[in-house]
Design a protein around this motif. Sequence first.
Motif, PDB file in Angstrom:
ATOM      1  N   LEU A   1      -7.850  12.650  -8.147  1.00  0.00           N
ATOM      2  CA  LEU A   1      -7.730  11.301  -8.714  1.00  0.00           C
ATOM      3  C   LEU A   1      -6.780  11.251  -9.902  1.00  0.00           C
ATOM      4  O   LEU A   1      -6.173  10.209 -10.166  1.00  0.00           O
ATOM      5  N   THR A   2      -6.629  12.354 -10.621  1.00  0.00           N
ATOM      6  CA  THR A   2      -5.613  12.394 -11.677  1.00  0.00           C
ATOM      7  C   THR A   2      -4.228  12.209 -11.073  1.00  0.00           C
ATOM      8  O   THR A   2      -3.406  11.414 -11.574  1.00  0.00           O
ATOM      9  N   TYR A   3      -3.970  12.917  -9.995  1.00  0.00           N
ATOM     10  CA  TYR A   3      -2.676  12.778  -9.316  1.00  0.00           C
ATOM     11  C   TYR A   3      -2.526  11.381  -8.729  1.00  0.00           C
ATOM     12  O   TYR A   3      -1.445  10.775  -8.794  1.00  0.00           O
ATOM     13  N   ALA A   4      -3.612  10.834  -8.178  1.00  0.00           N
ATOM     14  CA  ALA A   4      -3.554   9.482  -7.623  1.00  0.00           C
ATOM     15  C   ALA A   4      -3.162   8.474  -8.690  1.00  0.00           C
ATOM     16  O   ALA A   4      -2.342   7.575  -8.450  1.00  0.00           O
ATOM     17  N   GLY A   5      -3.735   8.614  -9.884  1.00  0.00           N
ATOM     18  CA  GLY A   5      -3.393   7.701 -10.970  1.00  0.00           C
ATOM     19  C   GLY A   5      -1.931   7.803 -11.373  1.00  0.00           C
ATOM     20  O   GLY A   5      -1.287   6.800 -11.682  1.00  0.00           O
ATOM     21  N   GLU A   6      -1.395   9.013 -11.364  1.00  0.00           N
ATOM     22  CA  GLU A   6       0.015   9.203 -11.694  1.00  0.00           C
ATOM     23  C   GLU A   6       0.916   8.567 -10.638  1.00  0.00           C
ATOM     24  O   GLU A   6       1.926   7.937 -10.968  1.00  0.00           O
ATOM     25  N   VAL A   7       0.546   8.716  -9.385  1.00  0.00           N
ATOM     26  CA  VAL A   7       1.324   8.128  -8.296  1.00  0.00           C
ATOM     27  C   VAL A   7       1.275   6.607  -8.370  1.00  0.00           C
ATOM     28  O   VAL A   7       2.285   5.921  -8.172  1.00  0.00           O
ATOM     29  N   GLU A   8       0.101   6.068  -8.670  1.00  0.00           N
ATOM     30  CA  GLU A   8      -0.046   4.617  -8.747  1.00  0.00           C
ATOM     31  C   GLU A   8       0.797   4.040  -9.885  1.00  0.00           C
ATOM     32  O   GLU A   8       1.395   2.961  -9.731  1.00  0.00           O
ATOM     33  N   GLY A   9       0.830   4.732 -11.026  1.00  0.00           N
ATOM     34  CA  GLY A   9       1.653   4.297 -12.136  1.00  0.00           C
ATOM     35  C   GLY A   9       1.173   3.063 -12.866  1.00  0.00           C
ATOM     36  O   GLY A   9       1.974   2.335 -13.469  1.00  0.00           O
ATOM     37  N   LYS A  10      -0.130   2.808 -12.843  1.00  0.00           N
ATOM     38  CA  LYS A  10      -0.678   1.633 -13.525  1.00  0.00           C
ATOM     39  C   LYS A  10      -1.546   2.004 -14.720  1.00  0.00           C
ATOM     40  O   LYS A  10      -2.298   1.179 -15.227  1.00  0.00           O
ATOM     41  N   GLY A  11      -1.463   3.260 -15.141  1.00  0.00           N
ATOM     42  CA  GLY A  11      -2.205   3.682 -16.322  1.00  0.00           C
ATOM     43  C   GLY A  11      -3.653   4.034 -16.080  1.00  0.00           C
ATOM     44  O   GLY A  11      -4.413   4.219 -17.039  1.00  0.00           O
ATOM     45  N   ARG A  12      -4.060   4.119 -14.823  1.00  0.00           N
ATOM     46  CA  ARG A  12      -5.444   4.491 -14.528  1.00  0.00           C
ATOM     47  C   ARG A  12      -5.543   5.999 -14.357  1.00  0.00           C
ATOM     48  O   ARG A  12      -4.855   6.586 -13.534  1.00  0.00           O
ATOM     49  N   ASP A  13      -6.435   6.621 -15.133  1.00  0.00           N
ATOM     50  CA  ASP A  13      -6.657   8.050 -14.980  1.00  0.00           C
ATOM     51  C   ASP A  13      -7.802   8.283 -14.008  1.00  0.00           C
ATOM     52  O   ASP A  13      -8.312   7.339 -13.373  1.00  0.00           O
TER      53      ASP A  13
ATOM     54  N   MET B   1       0.830  -1.196   0.000  1.00  0.00           N
ATOM     55  CA  MET B   1       0.000   0.000   0.000  1.00  0.00           C
ATOM     56  C   MET B   1       0.868   1.251   0.000  1.00  0.00           C
ATOM     57  O   MET B   1       1.737   1.406   0.846  1.00  0.00           O
ATOM     58  N   ASP B   2       0.660   2.104  -0.986  1.00  0.00           N
ATOM     59  CA  ASP B   2       1.370   3.377  -1.059  1.00  0.00           C
ATOM     60  C   ASP B   2       0.553   4.412  -0.282  1.00  0.00           C
ATOM     61  O   ASP B   2      -0.563   4.759  -0.680  1.00  0.00           O
ATOM     62  N   PRO B   3       1.087   4.939   0.834  1.00  0.00           N
ATOM     63  CA  PRO B   3       0.308   5.887   1.637  1.00  0.00           C
ATOM     64  C   PRO B   3      -0.127   7.122   0.855  1.00  0.00           C
ATOM     65  O   PRO B   3      -1.234   7.627   1.082  1.00  0.00           O
ATOM     66  N   LEU B   4       0.720   7.600  -0.065  1.00  0.00           N
ATOM     67  CA  LEU B   4       0.355   8.788  -0.825  1.00  0.00           C
ATOM     68  C   LEU B   4      -0.838   8.494  -1.737  1.00  0.00           C
ATOM     69  O   LEU B   4      -1.773   9.307  -1.839  1.00  0.00           O
ATOM     70  N   PHE B   5      -0.825   7.348  -2.397  1.00  0.00           N
ATOM     71  CA  PHE B   5      -1.951   6.960  -3.237  1.00  0.00           C
ATOM     72  C   PHE B   5      -3.223   6.844  -2.404  1.00  0.00           C
ATOM     73  O   PHE B   5      -4.293   7.326  -2.814  1.00  0.00           O
ATOM     74  N   GLU B   6      -3.123   6.221  -1.248  1.00  0.00           N
ATOM     75  CA  GLU B   6      -4.283   6.075  -0.369  1.00  0.00           C
ATOM     76  C   GLU B   6      -4.816   7.447   0.057  1.00  0.00           C
ATOM     77  O   GLU B   6      -6.028   7.682   0.054  1.00  0.00           O
ATOM     78  N   PHE B   7      -3.918   8.342   0.412  1.00  0.00           N
ATOM     79  CA  PHE B   7      -4.325   9.683   0.849  1.00  0.00           C
ATOM     80  C   PHE B   7      -5.046  10.428  -0.273  1.00  0.00           C
ATOM     81  O   PHE B   7      -6.090  11.054  -0.056  1.00  0.00           O
ATOM     82  N   LEU B   8      -4.502  10.353  -1.477  1.00  0.00           N
ATOM     83  CA  LEU B   8      -5.117  11.039  -2.616  1.00  0.00           C
ATOM     84  C   LEU B   8      -6.480  10.451  -2.949  1.00  0.00           C
ATOM     85  O   LEU B   8      -7.412  11.183  -3.312  1.00  0.00           O
ATOM     86  N   CYS B   9      -6.617   9.134  -2.828  1.00  0.00           N
ATOM     87  CA  CYS B   9      -7.921   8.511  -3.064  1.00  0.00           C
ATOM     88  C   CYS B   9      -8.927   8.961  -2.020  1.00  0.00           C
ATOM     89  O   CYS B   9     -10.106   9.194  -2.345  1.00  0.00           O
ATOM     90  N   ARG B  10      -8.502   9.114  -0.793  1.00  0.00           N
ATOM     91  CA  ARG B  10      -9.419   9.600   0.247  1.00  0.00           C
ATOM     92  C   ARG B  10      -9.925  11.001  -0.088  1.00  0.00           C
ATOM     93  O   ARG B  10     -11.119  11.283   0.037  1.00  0.00           O
ATOM     94  N   MET B  11      -9.016  11.848  -0.512  1.00  0.00           N
ATOM     95  CA  MET B  11      -9.417  13.201  -0.869  1.00  0.00           C
ATOM     96  C   MET B  11     -10.389  13.188  -2.047  1.00  0.00           C
ATOM     97  O   MET B  11     -11.435  13.851  -2.032  1.00  0.00           O
ATOM     98  N   GLY B  12     -10.053  12.437  -3.087  1.00  0.00           N
ATOM     99  CA  GLY B  12     -10.878  12.407  -4.284  1.00  0.00           C
ATOM    100  C   GLY B  12     -12.176  11.653  -4.107  1.00  0.00           C
ATOM    101  O   GLY B  12     -13.218  12.048  -4.659  1.00  0.00           O
ATOM    102  N   ASP B  13     -12.160  10.571  -3.336  1.00  0.00           N
ATOM    103  CA  ASP B  13     -13.382   9.784  -3.153  1.00  0.00           C
ATOM    104  C   ASP B  13     -14.415  10.550  -2.327  1.00  0.00           C
ATOM    105  O   ASP B  13     -15.623  10.453  -2.587  1.00  0.00           O
ATOM    106  N   ASN B  14     -13.963  11.291  -1.334  1.00  0.00           N
ATOM    107  CA  ASN B  14     -14.900  12.098  -0.545  1.00  0.00           C
ATOM    108  C   ASN B  14     -15.641  13.099  -1.418  1.00  0.00           C
ATOM    109  O   ASN B  14     -16.865  13.228  -1.352  1.00  0.00           O
ATOM    110  N   THR B  15     -14.899  13.819  -2.242  1.00  0.00           N
ATOM    111  CA  THR B  15     -15.530  14.836  -3.076  1.00  0.00           C
ATOM    112  C   THR B  15     -16.361  14.216  -4.196  1.00  0.00           C
ATOM    113  O   THR B  15     -17.404  14.754  -4.576  1.00  0.00           O
TER     114      THR B  15
END
Length: 262
Positions: free
Chosen positions: A53-65, A1-15
């Motif tokens: 979520l755009t930033y989260a996808g970049e951090v994840e690096g799996k091609g998900r926008d 689990m990448d903490p930064l990816f998790e944090f960004l998903c929390r921010m984006g999923d809430n909104t």
Amino acid sequence: MDPLFEFLCRMGDNTLVLGHRLSEWCGKAPVLEEDIALANTALDLIGQTQMWLTYAGEVEGKGRDADRLAYFRDPYDFRCCLLVQQPNGDFGYTMMRQFLFDCYHLCLLDMLATGKGAGAPHRANPSSDQRIAEIAAKAVKEVTYQQERSADLVIRLGDGTEESHIRMQRALDALWPLTRDMAALDQVDHAMAEADVIADPGALASLWEYMARNVLAEATLIPPDVSHFQKGGKTGQMHSEHLGHLLAVMQSLPRSHPNASW
């Protein structure tokens, strides 16, 4: 689990989830002005989702926008707090849900953008992650207005007629037990603090609650004395039964036509 990816998903999923909830009011609000205001708030939140979520996808690096993360994850992969998942109820219930989240959201964004939570006495450094600081600085302008508006409506309805007061107190009683989920600390929060991504996540709970209680007192509303707060939404460990139904509606079109483009 990448903490930064998790944090960004929390921010984006809430909104994302709250933005969708508010969009359900389109054409149904009690007056035209509120119909437009709720739709605009929903658009602001979806716009913030796009950035997170755009930033989260970049951090994840799996091609998900942002679209892939929004529409092609299952409920257990979402990291939104329990509060934003709740159905709209009546207009007072919606505004109470909005107000409670706005207080937390404003304090968090201000902490990321400036290093302090809204109303905090001491200013520290903004997030060490420049991208996060920039997104937060943009979003905090919108959320400042949203919090002022929802606070004003909570006061007007709470300290209004006998009927409006009863409805707002009922909404507060139902929603308050869900609020601790927003600022509950876990290993992701501690990792973000150690990396100076967020200055002091431990202060968030007291900051947003202080802001909320001041407004609620003016609205003549009393938070219930709760012995047990529900948690688990932000970690994905325990979502409400409402999230799956919401996502089924929100994700139905892109999942039916996964390769469609506009």
